[in-house]
Design a protein around this motif. Structure first.
Motif: not given
Length: 75
Positions: A16-28, A30-37
């Motif tokens: 869970l921690l690796l998925c959030i730190a390695g995938m979810a947060a960087p993807a957000a 990369a795809m959204l503006d800074r405030a929304e991410a």
């Protein structure tokens, strides 16, 4: 069953921690503006914190039960 849970919970927790730190947060970010991410990742972190707390309490209860069983068997 409890022994299997004792072995699976840390793996789930780390995954869970690796998925959030390695995938979810960087993807957000990369795809959204800074405030929304930041808002999205903040919500994810809140859910992760509660899940981590639940898993930690469950693992602690299992380990305390095992310690109690070993102590009673040794007496």
């Amino acid at each position: 069953m409890v022994d299997r849970l004792r072995r699976v919970i840390p793996g789930l927790w780390a995954g869970l921690l690796l998925c959030i730190a390695g995938m979810a947060a960087p993807a957000a970010f990369a795809m959204l503006d800074r405030a929304e991410a930041g808002r999205v990742v903040g919500r994810i972190f809140v859910g992760e914190a509660w899940t981590s707390l639940l898993l930690a309490m469950l693992l602690l209860a299992i380990e305390r039960g095992r310690a109690r069983e070993r102590a009673e068997a040794g007496q």
